[in-house]
Design an enzyme around this catalytic site. Structure first.
Site, PDB file in Angstrom:
ATOM      1  N   GLN A 101       0.846  -1.184   0.000  1.00  0.00           N
ATOM      2  CA  GLN A 101       0.000   0.000   0.000  1.00  0.00           C
ATOM      3  C   GLN A 101       0.889   1.244   0.000  1.00  0.00           C
ATOM      4  O   GLN A 101       1.774   1.379   0.845  1.00  0.00           O
ATOM      5  CB  GLN A 101      -0.913   0.030   1.241  1.00  0.00           C
ATOM      6  CG  GLN A 101      -1.977   1.112   1.105  1.00  0.00           C
ATOM      7  CD  GLN A 101      -2.777   1.363   2.365  1.00  0.00           C
ATOM      8  OE1 GLN A 101      -2.208   1.609   3.413  1.00  0.00           O
ATOM      9  NE2 GLN A 101      -4.084   1.307   2.257  1.00  0.00           N
ATOM     10  N   HIS A 181      -3.321   4.185  -1.555  1.00  0.00           N
ATOM     11  CA  HIS A 181      -4.098   4.547  -0.352  1.00  0.00           C
ATOM     12  C   HIS A 181      -4.901   5.815  -0.653  1.00  0.00           C
ATOM     13  O   HIS A 181      -4.373   6.919  -0.619  1.00  0.00           O
ATOM     14  CB  HIS A 181      -3.155   4.759   0.829  1.00  0.00           C
ATOM     15  CG  HIS A 181      -3.831   4.774   2.168  1.00  0.00           C
ATOM     16  ND1 HIS A 181      -5.162   5.101   2.333  1.00  0.00           N
ATOM     17  CD2 HIS A 181      -3.376   4.480   3.415  1.00  0.00           C
ATOM     18  CE1 HIS A 181      -5.472   5.011   3.634  1.00  0.00           C
ATOM     19  NE2 HIS A 181      -4.410   4.638   4.301  1.00  0.00           N
ATOM     20  N   HIS A 184      -9.217   7.228   4.379  1.00  0.00           N
ATOM     21  CA  HIS A 184      -8.878   7.577   5.772  1.00  0.00           C
ATOM     22  C   HIS A 184      -8.308   8.956   6.026  1.00  0.00           C
ATOM     23  O   HIS A 184      -7.568   9.158   6.980  1.00  0.00           O
ATOM     24  CB  HIS A 184      -7.907   6.528   6.352  1.00  0.00           C
ATOM     25  CG  HIS A 184      -8.484   5.145   6.349  1.00  0.00           C
ATOM     26  ND1 HIS A 184      -7.718   4.009   6.441  1.00  0.00           N
ATOM     27  CD2 HIS A 184      -9.763   4.717   6.248  1.00  0.00           C
ATOM     28  CE1 HIS A 184      -8.491   2.937   6.403  1.00  0.00           C
ATOM     29  NE2 HIS A 184      -9.747   3.346   6.275  1.00  0.00           N
ATOM     30  N   TYR A 186      -6.033  10.716   4.376  1.00  0.00           N
ATOM     31  CA  TYR A 186      -4.669  11.027   3.947  1.00  0.00           C
ATOM     32  C   TYR A 186      -4.751  11.823   2.637  1.00  0.00           C
ATOM     33  O   TYR A 186      -5.825  12.252   2.231  1.00  0.00           O
ATOM     34  CB  TYR A 186      -3.827   9.742   3.880  1.00  0.00           C
ATOM     35  CG  TYR A 186      -3.762   9.094   5.248  1.00  0.00           C
ATOM     36  CD1 TYR A 186      -3.068   9.711   6.295  1.00  0.00           C
ATOM     37  CD2 TYR A 186      -4.471   7.933   5.534  1.00  0.00           C
ATOM     38  CE1 TYR A 186      -3.055   9.163   7.579  1.00  0.00           C
ATOM     39  CE2 TYR A 186      -4.472   7.384   6.816  1.00  0.00           C
ATOM     40  CZ  TYR A 186      -3.763   8.006   7.835  1.00  0.00           C
ATOM     41  OH  TYR A 186      -3.776   7.482   9.098  1.00  0.00           O
ATOM     42  N   ARG A 233      -7.576   1.640  -2.430  1.00  0.00           N
ATOM     43  CA  ARG A 233      -8.439   1.578  -1.248  1.00  0.00           C
ATOM     44  C   ARG A 233      -9.076   2.941  -1.037  1.00  0.00           C
ATOM     45  O   ARG A 233      -8.392   3.959  -1.027  1.00  0.00           O
ATOM     46  CB  ARG A 233      -7.616   1.206  -0.019  1.00  0.00           C
ATOM     47  CG  ARG A 233      -8.480   0.835   1.165  1.00  0.00           C
ATOM     48  CD  ARG A 233      -7.640   0.429   2.360  1.00  0.00           C
ATOM     49  NE  ARG A 233      -8.302  -0.649   3.094  1.00  0.00           N
ATOM     50  CZ  ARG A 233      -8.192  -0.822   4.413  1.00  0.00           C
ATOM     51  NH1 ARG A 233      -7.427  -0.032   5.135  1.00  0.00           N
ATOM     52  NH2 ARG A 233      -8.827  -1.814   5.015  1.00  0.00           N
ATOM     53  N   GLY A 322      -8.202  -7.029   9.409  1.00  0.00           N
ATOM     54  CA  GLY A 322      -7.150  -6.243  10.040  1.00  0.00           C
ATOM     55  C   GLY A 322      -6.794  -6.797  11.403  1.00  0.00           C
ATOM     56  O   GLY A 322      -5.898  -7.621  11.552  1.00  0.00           O
ATOM     57  N   ARG A 323      -7.543  -6.324  12.403  1.00  0.00           N
ATOM     58  CA  ARG A 323      -7.177  -6.664  13.785  1.00  0.00           C
ATOM     59  C   ARG A 323      -7.105  -8.166  14.023  1.00  0.00           C
ATOM     60  O   ARG A 323      -6.213  -8.644  14.725  1.00  0.00           O
ATOM     61  CB  ARG A 323      -8.180  -6.019  14.741  1.00  0.00           C
ATOM     62  CG  ARG A 323      -8.081  -4.498  14.686  1.00  0.00           C
ATOM     63  CD  ARG A 323      -9.270  -3.837  15.361  1.00  0.00           C
ATOM     64  NE  ARG A 323      -9.780  -2.767  14.510  1.00  0.00           N
ATOM     65  CZ  ARG A 323     -10.397  -1.677  14.956  1.00  0.00           C
ATOM     66  NH1 ARG A 323     -10.589  -1.500  16.236  1.00  0.00           N
ATOM     67  NH2 ARG A 323     -10.816  -0.769  14.112  1.00  0.00           N
TER      68      ARG A 323
HETATM   69  C1  PHB Z   1      -3.480   4.294  12.037  1.00  0.00           C
HETATM   70  O1  PHB Z   1      -2.303   4.092  12.329  1.00  0.00           O
HETATM   71  O2  PHB Z   1      -4.307   4.557  12.906  1.00  0.00           O
HETATM   72  C2  PHB Z   1      -3.907   4.217  10.641  1.00  0.00           C
HETATM   73  C3  PHB Z   1      -2.978   4.250   9.622  1.00  0.00           C
HETATM   74  C4  PHB Z   1      -3.401   4.171   8.309  1.00  0.00           C
HETATM   75  C5  PHB Z   1      -4.734   4.042   8.034  1.00  0.00           C
HETATM   76  C6  PHB Z   1      -5.662   4.003   9.037  1.00  0.00           C
HETATM   77  C7  PHB Z   1      -5.247   4.086  10.346  1.00  0.00           C
HETATM   78  O3  PHB Z   1      -5.160   3.959   6.790  1.00  0.00           O
END
Ligand code: PHB
Length: 364
Positions: A101, A181, A184, A186, A233, A322-323
């Site tokens: 990414q 990316h 979120h 960015y 994404r 993810g988590r």
């Molecule tokens: C984060 O570190 O909280 C984080 C980083 C990249 C993302 C989303 C969250 O796309």
């Protein structure tokens, strides 16, 4: 098994992926301070997760001026390319497939990461949010983001070009795909959003103008490495990093149509509920499936029970975890037998070493 469709193979670009359980890109902030390069621990972290259909490696700076998080890696120097090559080689040795990414964090950054200079952003509007820098002892700490400076019109093309070079570097490092990316809050998402973008030129104002940067980046990356290796994404209706698009229905429709026309390898939707906004509506999911003619990856608060009906209805093609994948290197094997999952340890999410990185146990 609760979600047998997750175990079906899937053709993405030129690859037939062995299942639809993907590793979501996860920021871990454990890269070298000097070179912003992945370590041998990263080699182990990624290769121990190679049984997933596709691993999407963590958000990686396209340039030194695109950096926003201490401990995040880059893909613009020879040292970084070499270090990433070790990761991709180890994943390939285990028959894994891996994407990188690539990001520019825009205003989600801090002066101390940029030689004391303000971050670049569509407009000079500070984000309500924070990032990670190093303290005097070299430990990570959270701080408010710095006030950014507006990218001059004549400098935008060079940033677009940085994405293309980063994508080429990723392919040189052995990555099978690149994920842009665009989510979120960015840089790309900042351009999309009128809260962060109040430009008066052709990159601000109308939906066409605000999405111009996104499409220029996509087209540059496609020209550099091919559409069959390019994914993106996005996070429609998300609210993160002080960048809310919860009401941006027209923008979502416009982006999806334009992305579909480009024939990318995949569209990765970071669903809003992972960060506290409302879940995607069924209405939107159906519209997305109709207007996006390609592979759709869903991500955000997924488990097998959420995945199975959406896969069965054909509304998504794969799920990025993810988590749960972070805490379970053998997540595909566990999902296959409905095994219990290790819990995530939030304290070791960012920075540090082995603990919480390569020591989560597998079933066996
Ligand atoms: C984060 O570190 O909280 C984080 C980083 C990249 C993302 C989303 C969250 O796309």
């Amino acid at each position: 098994m609760h979600a047998p469709l997750l175990l079906q193979p899937l053709k993405v670009g030129n690859h037939t992926l062995k299942n639809r359980i993907f590793l979501a890109p996860l920021t871990r902030l454990r890269n070298t301070k000097e070179d912003l390069a992945p370590t041998d621990l990263a080699v182990e972290y990624y290769s121990s997760r190679a049984s997933g259909g596709l691993l999407i490696a963590e958000a990686t700076n396209i340039s030194a001026t695109g950096a926003g998080y201490a401990g995040a890696p880059g893909i613009y120097s020879d040292k970084q390319i070499k270090a990433w090559s070790k990761v991709t080689q180890a994943v390939h040795e285990k028959q894994g497939v891996i994407a990188l990414q690539i990001w520019h964090t825009g205003r989600i950054s801090h002066k101390s990461l940029l030689n004391g200079e303000a971050p670049w952003a569509p407009s000079s509007i500070q984000a309500v949010g924070n990032t990670h820098i190093y303290d005097e002892k070299g430990e990570l700490k959270r701080v408010a983001t710095s006030i950014p400076r507006e990218i001059p019109l004549q400098n935008i093309a060079a940033i677009v070009a940085d994405y293309a070079v980063a994508a080429k570097n990723a392919v040189t490092a052995g990555f099978d795909f690149v994920e842009i990316h665009g989510a979120h809050g960015y840089l790309i998402d900042q351009f999309l959003n009128p809260q962060a973008n109040i430009r008066k030129d052709q990159y601000g104002g109308s939906i066409t103008n605000r999405s111009r940067f996104l499409f220029e980046v996509v087209d540059a990356v496609v020209a550099a490495i091919g559409a069959n290796r390019t994914g993106i994404r996005i996070s429609p209706f998300g609210d993160f990093n002080g960048n809310s698009s919860v009401h941006e229905h027209e923008m979502a429709d416009y982006m999806i149509k334009g992305l579909s026309e480009r024939g990318l390898a995949f569209l990765h939707i970071s669903e809003p509920d992972w960060a506290g906004a409302l879940p995607l509506s069924m209405d939107f999911r159906q519209k997305l499936r109709k207007s996006y003619l390609g592979i759709i990856i869903g991500a955000g608060a997924y488990n097998a029970e959420k995945a199975q009906p959406l896969l069965a209805a054909g509304l998504i093609d794969a799920v990025a975890f993810g988590r749960s994948y972070l805490a379970n290197p053998d997540l595909p094997e566990r999902l296959a037998v409905d095994a219990p999952l290790n819990a995530l340890d939030l304290k070791t999410l960012y920075g540090g070493g082995k603990k919480g990185y390569i020591d989560y146990p597998t079933l066996a």
